[in-house]
Each structure stands twice: as C-alpha cells, then as structure tokens.
Design an enzyme around this catalytic site. Structure first.
Site, PDB file in Angstrom:
ATOM      1  N   SER A 140      -3.989   1.792 -11.384  1.00  0.00           N
ATOM      2  CA  SER A 140      -5.412   1.936 -11.728  1.00  0.00           C
ATOM      3  C   SER A 140      -5.478   2.378 -13.176  1.00  0.00           C
ATOM      4  CB  SER A 140      -6.042   3.002 -10.823  1.00  0.00           C
ATOM      5  OG  SER A 140      -7.317   3.385 -11.293  1.00  0.00           O
ATOM      6  N   TYR A 153      -6.038  11.283  -6.659  1.00  0.00           N
ATOM      7  CA  TYR A 153      -6.002   9.835  -6.947  1.00  0.00           C
ATOM      8  C   TYR A 153      -5.294   9.598  -8.282  1.00  0.00           C
ATOM      9  CZ  TYR A 153      -7.875   5.027  -7.263  1.00  0.00           C
ATOM     10  OH  TYR A 153      -8.030   3.658  -7.353  1.00  0.00           O
TER      11      TYR A 153
HETATM   12  N1  LIG Z   1     -12.024  -1.098  -6.706  1.00  0.00           N
HETATM   13  C1  LIG Z   1     -11.632  -0.526  -7.825  1.00  0.00           C
HETATM   14  O1  LIG Z   1     -12.440  -0.251  -8.720  1.00  0.00           O
HETATM   15  C2  LIG Z   1     -10.184  -0.236  -8.069  1.00  0.00           C
HETATM   16  C3  LIG Z   1      -9.777   0.043  -9.382  1.00  0.00           C
HETATM   17  C4  LIG Z   1      -8.435   0.320  -9.617  1.00  0.00           C
HETATM   18  C5  LIG Z   1      -7.532   0.320  -8.593  1.00  0.00           C
HETATM   19  N2  LIG Z   1      -7.967   0.050  -7.333  1.00  0.00           N
HETATM   20  C6  LIG Z   1      -6.952   0.071  -6.283  1.00  0.00           C
HETATM   21  O2  LIG Z   1      -6.887  -1.223  -5.709  1.00  0.00           O
HETATM   22  C7  LIG Z   1      -6.473  -1.114  -4.343  1.00  0.00           C
HETATM   23  C8  LIG Z   1      -7.448  -1.869  -3.476  1.00  0.00           C
HETATM   24  O3  LIG Z   1      -8.727  -1.301  -3.673  1.00  0.00           O
HETATM   25  P1  LIG Z   1     -10.072  -2.042  -3.251  1.00  0.00           P
HETATM   26  O4  LIG Z   1     -11.088  -1.592  -4.210  1.00  0.00           O
HETATM   27  O5  LIG Z   1      -9.822  -3.478  -3.048  1.00  0.00           O
HETATM   28  O6  LIG Z   1     -10.363  -1.248  -1.899  1.00  0.00           O
HETATM   29  P2  LIG Z   1     -10.772  -1.729  -0.425  1.00  0.00           P
HETATM   30  O7  LIG Z   1     -11.152  -0.491   0.272  1.00  0.00           O
HETATM   31  O8  LIG Z   1     -11.749  -2.850  -0.525  1.00  0.00           O
HETATM   32  O9  LIG Z   1      -9.393  -2.294   0.169  1.00  0.00           O
HETATM   33  C9  LIG Z   1      -8.312  -1.448   0.446  1.00  0.00           C
HETATM   34  C10 LIG Z   1      -7.609  -1.964   1.678  1.00  0.00           C
HETATM   35  O10 LIG Z   1      -6.447  -1.142   1.913  1.00  0.00           O
HETATM   36  C11 LIG Z   1      -6.340  -0.933   3.308  1.00  0.00           C
HETATM   37  N3  LIG Z   1      -5.554   0.280   3.597  1.00  0.00           N
HETATM   38  C12 LIG Z   1      -5.923   1.573   3.382  1.00  0.00           C
HETATM   39  N4  LIG Z   1      -4.967   2.403   3.821  1.00  0.00           N
HETATM   40  C13 LIG Z   1      -3.977   1.643   4.327  1.00  0.00           C
HETATM   41  C14 LIG Z   1      -2.728   1.927   4.934  1.00  0.00           C
HETATM   42  N5  LIG Z   1      -2.305   3.186   5.121  1.00  0.00           N
HETATM   43  N6  LIG Z   1      -1.949   0.881   5.334  1.00  0.00           N
HETATM   44  C15 LIG Z   1      -2.362  -0.392   5.165  1.00  0.00           C
HETATM   45  N7  LIG Z   1      -3.546  -0.718   4.617  1.00  0.00           N
HETATM   46  C16 LIG Z   1      -4.342   0.281   4.186  1.00  0.00           C
HETATM   47  C17 LIG Z   1      -7.778  -0.794   3.796  1.00  0.00           C
HETATM   48  O11 LIG Z   1      -7.893  -1.009   5.179  1.00  0.00           O
HETATM   49  C18 LIG Z   1      -8.480  -1.870   2.952  1.00  0.00           C
HETATM   50  O12 LIG Z   1      -8.529  -3.107   3.610  1.00  0.00           O
HETATM   51  C19 LIG Z   1      -6.384   0.386  -4.048  1.00  0.00           C
HETATM   52  O13 LIG Z   1      -5.033   0.795  -4.208  1.00  0.00           O
HETATM   53  C20 LIG Z   1      -7.237   0.995  -5.145  1.00  0.00           C
HETATM   54  O14 LIG Z   1      -6.845   2.316  -5.421  1.00  0.00           O
HETATM   55  C21 LIG Z   1      -9.252  -0.237  -7.039  1.00  0.00           C
END
Ligand SMILES: NC(=O)c1ccc[n+]([C@@H]2O[C@H](COP(=O)([O-])OP(=O)(O)OC[C@H]3O[C@@H](n4cnc5c(N)ncnc54)[C@H](O)[C@@H]3O)[C@@H](O)[C@H]2O)c1
Length: 253
Positions: A140, A153
């Site tokens: 991130s 985080y």
């Molecule tokens: N959305 C953002 O702005 C953003 C920015 C930077 C990084 N990220 C990172 O990207 C990744 C995905 O985020 P997103 O925004 O798509 O979120 P999201 O909530 O849409 O998707 C995350 C997915 O991870 C799954 N998950 C959670 N815990 C789990 C576990 N223990 N085992 C297996 N699956 C698990 C959830 O069920 C979900 O389907 C995360 O690591 C997040 O920190 C997101």
C-alpha cells in the site's frame, strides 16, 4: 496473444476489489487461474463469472496448513505455479496507537503481513524447483509513508515491503522475481467501508483524501490490476525487489 498466456496464476483475496479485478484482467491476458478467499460464496461467484476453468478454493491466509494445501492444489490443478498475487487483506480497526487494543493490532498484522509471509513462503517452495516464477505482494502507499490513526495497517504494509525486498534478494539467482505493489486509495468495498462506517460518512474527509492525489481522483480497481498483471508477466522480467507505487502521485510530494 495475452501477456499471461499459459501462465498458471494463484490470486488470494480474489472475491472482491483489487483481487477480483486482477483475476479478471489476468484471465483476459490468458492466465489459467486458481482463486482464493475467505469468503467462499463470493469467491465461487467471481470464479464462475470470470469464466470456464477458473477455479476457486476457500482459504484463510493466516492458517499455514490451509495455505500449504492451497499452493499444493494450485500446482496440481494448474500443473505448476508461474505467478502468484497475494492480495488478501483487511484495513482493521483505526485509532491512535495509545488507544489500540493488542488483539486488534495482532489481527491486522496477522492477515496483512503474516498471511502474505505464509503465501510467499509456500509459493517459493513451489516455484524454486522449477527455476522461475513471479510473486507479487499487496502492500500500500501505507507501506511507504505513515497514515495517522492506522499504525497497525501501516506497520503491516511496511512489513510487506520489507519482506518482498528480502525475499527478492534470497531468490533472485534462482529465477524468482518478488515485488510489492503500493496503491493509494482505490474504489473498492474496503474503501467504501472506510468512508461510510469508520469515518461516519464525513464528506470533508473524503474530499481531503481525494485532494491528496495530484491526479485529482481515486483509482479504479482495474487500474491497479493492469500493473499487477504486468508485474506477474514476463514483460517485467528485469523487475524484482521493488515496491511499485500506483497512486496517482500520492507519495510523490
Ligand atoms: N482499496 C484500497 O484503497 C487499497 C489501497 C492499497 C492497498 N490495498 C490492499 O489491497 C488488498 C485488497 O484490498 P481491497 O480494497 O480490494 O479490499 P476488499 O475488502 O474489497 O477485498 C479484500 C479481500 O480479501 C479477503 N480476505 C480478508 N481476509 C482474508 C483471509 N484471512 N484469508 C483470505 N482472504 C481474506 C476478503 O474476504 C476480501 O474478499 C488489501 O491487502 C488492501 O490492504 C487496498
């Protein structure tokens, strides 16, 4: 011709957001996919929607036995493993460090850092004997800079960057490339939850977050997926040990 033609790729956290968008993009580029998520219902739906032959396995990335079985299943079903995107993650509980509950801290670090470590470890064990493979870990912008109120985080995501760089050095001479990706705000259910529930629908906070992006908006999941697919592919053959920002200039100042 797709840039992932005939590549066997595992994606965690594929039931939603960036993982789901990357699964779609990787499929369009010719990858054979095994998807994983904690959410079995949504994960099955996503796999079916993407296309024939896309498989889904329910798995909690914090459980080493489940992760080992997941990677073994990927090798078996896909005939080896060429690429892996460790995208599963949570935002967790926000708050000042002094008010942070240790159990909340541990949960974030467990999913966002230890889960990525377990996946990376077992993917390396599958790829190293074949002498090739690309592992991409979800970090991130919070893996590169601090965010007030999100120490767990931020610490976990900085850890993902460090893990990816160290692992890249461990395996660079064995044909493996290991990188991290660092998006800022991406319009996914996680960010919707941040704005609606954790920030209580505070429009000024949303506008301030948007204004911190020189490009003037948040990212769409497909814009992150495009970079992920490239990093997983042989087009990125000289890229390892990097933490790539895909953030509309968020960390540039
Ligand atoms: N959305 C953002 O702005 C953003 C920015 C930077 C990084 N990220 C990172 O990207 C990744 C995905 O985020 P997103 O925004 O798509 O979120 P999201 O909530 O849409 O998707 C995350 C997915 O991870 C799954 N998950 C959670 N815990 C789990 C576990 N223990 N085992 C297996 N699956 C698990 C959830 O069920 C979900 O389907 C995360 O690591 C997040 O920190 C997101």
């Amino acid at each position: 011709m797709g840039i992932l033609d005939d590549k066997a790729v595992l994606i965690t956290g594929a039931a939603s957001g960036i993982g789901e968008a990357t699964a779609l993009a990787a499929h369009a580029e010719g990858a054979r996919l095994l998807l994983c998520d904690l959410d079995a219902t949504r994960g099955e739906q996503v796999a079916q929607r993407i296309g024939d032959g896309v498989q889904f396995v329910a798995c909690d990335v914090t459980d080493e036995e489940q992760v080992a079985a997941l990677v073994a299943r990927a090798e078996e079903e896909l005939g080896g493993l060429d690429g892996a995107f460790n995208c599963a993650g949570i935002l967790g509980t926000l708050g000042l460090v002094g008010d942070t509950d240790y159990a909340d801290w541990r949960r974030i670090v467990d999913v966002d850092l230890h889960g990525v470590f377990l996946c990376t470890k077992h993917e390396i064990k599958a790829m190293a004997p074949r002498g090739r493979g690309s592992i991409l870990n979800m970090a991130s912008a919070a893996g590169l800079i601090g965010w007030a109120g999100a120490a767990g985080y931020v610490a976990a995501k900085h850890g993902v960057v460090g893990l990816s760089k160290a692992a890249a050095l461990d395996y660079a001479d064995q044909g493996l490339r290991i990188n991290a990706i660092c998006p800022s705000y991406v319009e996914t259910p996680m960010v919707a939850d941040l704005f609606e529930n954790l920030l209580g629908g505070d429009q000024a906070a949303v506008d301030a977050a948007r204004a911190n992006h020189p490009i003037g908006r948040f990212a769409q999941p497909a814009e992150i997926a495009a970079a992920c697919v490239w990093l997983l592919s042989d087009k990125a053959s000289f890229v390892t040990g990097t933490a790539m920002s895909v953030d509309g200039g968020y960390t540039a100042p």
